[in-house]
Design a protein around this motif. Structure first.
Motif, PDB file in Angstrom:
ATOM      1  N   GLU A   1       8.128   1.315   9.441  1.00 26.77           N
ATOM      2  CA  GLU A   1       9.428   0.810   8.996  1.00 26.77           C
ATOM      3  C   GLU A   1       9.768  -0.582   9.544  1.00 26.77           C
ATOM      4  O   GLU A   1      10.359  -1.398   8.818  1.00 26.77           O
ATOM      5  CB  GLU A   1      10.536   1.816   9.320  1.00 26.77           C
ATOM      6  N   PRO A   2       9.401  -0.890  10.806  1.00 23.46           N
ATOM      7  CA  PRO A   2       9.690  -2.259  11.287  1.00 23.46           C
ATOM      8  C   PRO A   2       8.984  -3.347  10.484  1.00 23.46           C
ATOM      9  O   PRO A   2       9.353  -4.517  10.559  1.00 23.46           O
ATOM     10  CB  PRO A   2       9.183  -2.228  12.740  1.00 23.46           C
ATOM     11  N   HIS A   3       7.961  -2.937   9.693  1.00 17.71           N
ATOM     12  CA  HIS A   3       7.205  -3.910   8.892  1.00 17.71           C
ATOM     13  C   HIS A   3       7.580  -3.824   7.404  1.00 17.71           C
ATOM     14  O   HIS A   3       6.815  -4.265   6.548  1.00 17.71           O
ATOM     15  CB  HIS A   3       5.712  -3.679   9.084  1.00 17.71           C
ATOM     16  N   GLY A   4       8.736  -3.237   7.127  1.00 17.29           N
ATOM     17  CA  GLY A   4       9.271  -3.253   5.773  1.00 17.29           C
ATOM     18  C   GLY A   4       8.844  -2.104   4.874  1.00 17.29           C
ATOM     19  O   GLY A   4       9.158  -2.111   3.678  1.00 17.29           O
TER      20      GLY A   4
ATOM     21  N   THR B   1       8.564   9.992  13.836  1.00 13.17           N
ATOM     22  CA  THR B   1       8.549   9.049  14.962  1.00 13.17           C
ATOM     23  C   THR B   1       7.495   7.983  14.745  1.00 13.17           C
ATOM     24  O   THR B   1       7.732   6.784  14.962  1.00 13.17           O
ATOM     25  CB  THR B   1       8.281   9.792  16.278  1.00 13.17           C
ATOM     26  N   PHE B   2       6.316   8.404  14.293  1.00 16.49           N
ATOM     27  CA  PHE B   2       5.219   7.470  14.025  1.00 16.49           C
ATOM     28  C   PHE B   2       5.620   6.490  12.930  1.00 16.49           C
ATOM     29  O   PHE B   2       5.392   5.278  13.037  1.00 16.49           O
ATOM     30  CB  PHE B   2       3.970   8.252  13.626  1.00 16.49           C
TER      31      PHE B   2
ATOM     32  N   GLU C   1       0.846  -1.198   0.000  1.00 19.03           N
ATOM     33  CA  GLU C   1       0.000   0.000   0.000  1.00 19.03           C
ATOM     34  C   GLU C   1       0.879   1.244   0.000  1.00 19.03           C
ATOM     35  O   GLU C   1       2.090   1.187   0.228  1.00 19.03           O
ATOM     36  CB  GLU C   1      -0.909   0.023   1.231  1.00 19.03           C
ATOM     37  N   MET C   2       0.235   2.385  -0.246  1.00 21.13           N
ATOM     38  CA  MET C   2       0.867   3.689  -0.112  1.00 21.13           C
ATOM     39  C   MET C   2       0.266   4.364   1.125  1.00 21.13           C
ATOM     40  O   MET C   2      -0.962   4.390   1.289  1.00 21.13           O
ATOM     41  CB  MET C   2       0.622   4.559  -1.350  1.00 21.13           C
ATOM     42  N   VAL C   3       1.111   4.903   2.002  1.00 12.49           N
ATOM     43  CA  VAL C   3       0.659   5.677   3.154  1.00 12.49           C
ATOM     44  C   VAL C   3       1.193   7.096   3.007  1.00 12.49           C
ATOM     45  O   VAL C   3       2.388   7.295   2.732  1.00 12.49           O
ATOM     46  CB  VAL C   3       1.158   5.067   4.478  1.00 12.49           C
ATOM     47  N   ILE C   4       0.326   8.071   3.164  1.00 12.90           N
ATOM     48  CA  ILE C   4       0.741   9.473   3.104  1.00 12.90           C
ATOM     49  C   ILE C   4       0.540  10.100   4.478  1.00 12.90           C
ATOM     50  O   ILE C   4      -0.567  10.094   5.028  1.00 12.90           O
ATOM     51  CB  ILE C   4      -0.065  10.251   2.038  1.00 12.90           C
TER      52      ILE C   4
ATOM     53  N   VAL D   1       4.931   1.683   0.913  1.00 12.01           N
ATOM     54  CA  VAL D   1       5.651   2.967   0.957  1.00 12.01           C
ATOM     55  C   VAL D   1       4.953   3.911   1.917  1.00 12.01           C
ATOM     56  O   VAL D   1       3.712   3.941   1.997  1.00 12.01           O
ATOM     57  CB  VAL D   1       5.706   3.606  -0.450  1.00 12.01           C
ATOM     58  N   VAL D   2       5.739   4.695   2.666  1.00  9.35           N
ATOM     59  CA  VAL D   2       5.183   5.753   3.508  1.00  9.35           C
ATOM     60  C   VAL D   2       5.834   7.069   3.108  1.00  9.35           C
ATOM     61  O   VAL D   2       7.063   7.195   3.125  1.00  9.35           O
ATOM     62  CB  VAL D   2       5.383   5.460   5.020  1.00  9.35           C
TER      63      VAL D   2
END
Length: 412
Positions: A278-281, A271-272, A257-260, A310-311
């Motif tokens: 990030e710990p989930h790739g 921080t969030f 997914e894409m997270v914005i 992606v975030v």
């Protein structure tokens, strides 16, 4: 050569000699007082300028003072001094009071913010000459700590005082309950006394409060006047401690997914991201590190095509700023969610300073203009933009160490 030319040449030679002595840490002062710089160079200047001595004995108690409009004022009557010699005592009682403190066993110390050095409005040599002249007129040993810009040492941060305690007091433990601090930035409103202007800030009062030492204004300490009403002028960070919210244990998706992320500077986006994605790739894309939107979109596209999530971690205040990431998600056939940091702006300002102090200046604070631009351009995200979900994230204090929690509690 005319008399004027000879005078200018002599003055230039004197200034060169003074500058050379400063560079060697030499002064005309007694007690082996020497100038030095501390910290990593930023904008061509070290963050902390110090006047200390390796031979003066350590003291259990200190009397700290701001300089401008506390110990001295401009002789010209201007708001800012016209040069190193443009000063006179704030009140005729000042030198006697400071000498009395020294006689009573206090270490007299100047703690001053001088952002004009970083902004090139005043030279370190000019300020050094002024401080030396003040100390020579007092005829007692005085240490000085100068924050040279908008960095982690700037009051109300306690780092200047802590530097003195840990490195410049010959290992003697300080009893802060016996210490005091005097300054004019006290949060007083206009007309706190007849004809008196509003204090430009409350940084001196906050500095003392953060240290846990007694605070007085120059009027209270030197003239014996009663305390005036004041306001802290910023959020009390302790009011948000103990805040509890129903926190999801998982925010990540098990499929690409894409997270914005959306939020003003220093609202906890990074921080969030580091804690929950990030710990989930998830692959983070950020214009601050990648430089351009084109590079971010390219990196996001490559990651999504490789089956990764992606975030996008930027402020992303407008539909236009978010559109390219949403379009990227559509082209790659993945859903796009939006996470909005629901942090009040006044708290974001506090977190801005907290982050700078927490990283010891590694992350510089965002100037106020950054918040003004965000507020001006902000458009609340809607599902019509193409989001499958919009999630509000309330600010809930969560600290990785006791030290971080104590730092967060300090006034900024």
């Amino acid at each position: 050569m005319s008399g004027r030319q000879r005078g200018l040449k002599r003055k230039a030679a004197e200034q060169a000699e003074i500058k050379a002595k400063r560079a060697k840490g030499e002064t005309d002062l007694s007690d082996n007082l020497k100038w030095d710089y501390y910290g990593e160079v930023v904008k061509n200047v070290c963050p902390l300028l110090t006047l200390t001595s390796s031979t003066l004995p350590g003291c259990q108690k200190a009397a700290g003072f701001d300089i401008d409009f506390t110990v001295i004022k401009t002789a010209s009557g201007r708001k800012f001094a016209t040069g190193a010699s443009d000063w006179e005592w704030w009140d005729e009682s000042v030198p006697g009071k400071l000498r009395g403190l020294h006689k009573d066993g206090f270490r007299v110390i100047f703690f001053t913010n001088q952002a004009g050095i970083e902004k090139l409005k005043v030279t370190p040599e000019e300020l050094q000459r002024k401080i030396e002249a003040i100390i020579k007129a007092l005829d007692i040993p005085v240490l000085a700590f100068v924050c040279t810009g908008e960095n982690q040492y700037r009051k109300p941060s306690t780092m200047m005082w802590e530097y003195w305690e840990s490195k410049c007091n010959q290992g003697v433990k300080v009893d802060r309950s016996k210490c005091l601090y005097v300054g004019d930035a006290a949060g007083r409103a206009k007309e706190w006394a007849p004809g008196k202007p509003k204090d430009f800030s409350c940084s001196d009062r906050k500095f003392a409060a953060n240290l846990g030492v007694k605070f007085q204004t120059p009027e209270e300490f030197f003239l014996g006047e009663s305390p005036a009403k004041f306001a802290w002028q910023t959020i009390d960070p302790t009011t948000v401690l103990g805040k509890v919210a129903a926190e999801k244990k998982e925010y990540h998706s098990k499929s690409p997914e894409m997270v914005i992320m959306v939020g003003a500077p220093a609202t906890g986006k990074s921080t969030f991201r580091k804690r929950y994605f990030e710990p989930h790739g998830y692959i983070a894309v950020n214009r601050d590190t990648m430089g351009t939107m084109q590079k971010c979109v390219k990196a996001a596209t490559e990651a999504l095509k490789a089956g990764k999530s992606v975030v996008a971690d930027n402020t992303n205040p407008t539909p236009a700023a978010r559109k390219e990431f949403i379009d990227c998600a559509k082209k790659c056939g993945v859903p796009c969610r939006c996470f909005v940091m629901d942090t009040p702006i006044e708290l974001a300002h506090h977190l801005n300073y907290f982050r700078q102090n927490q990283t010891n200046g590694g992350v510089r604070r965002i100037p106020d203009v950054g918040y003004n631009v965000y507020k001006k351009n902000f458009g609340a995200p809607t599902k019509a933009e193409g989001f499958t979900e919009i999630i509000q994230i309330p600010f809930v204090p969560k600290f990785d160490s006791k030290k971080d929690e104590e730092l967060f509690k300090q006034w900024t």
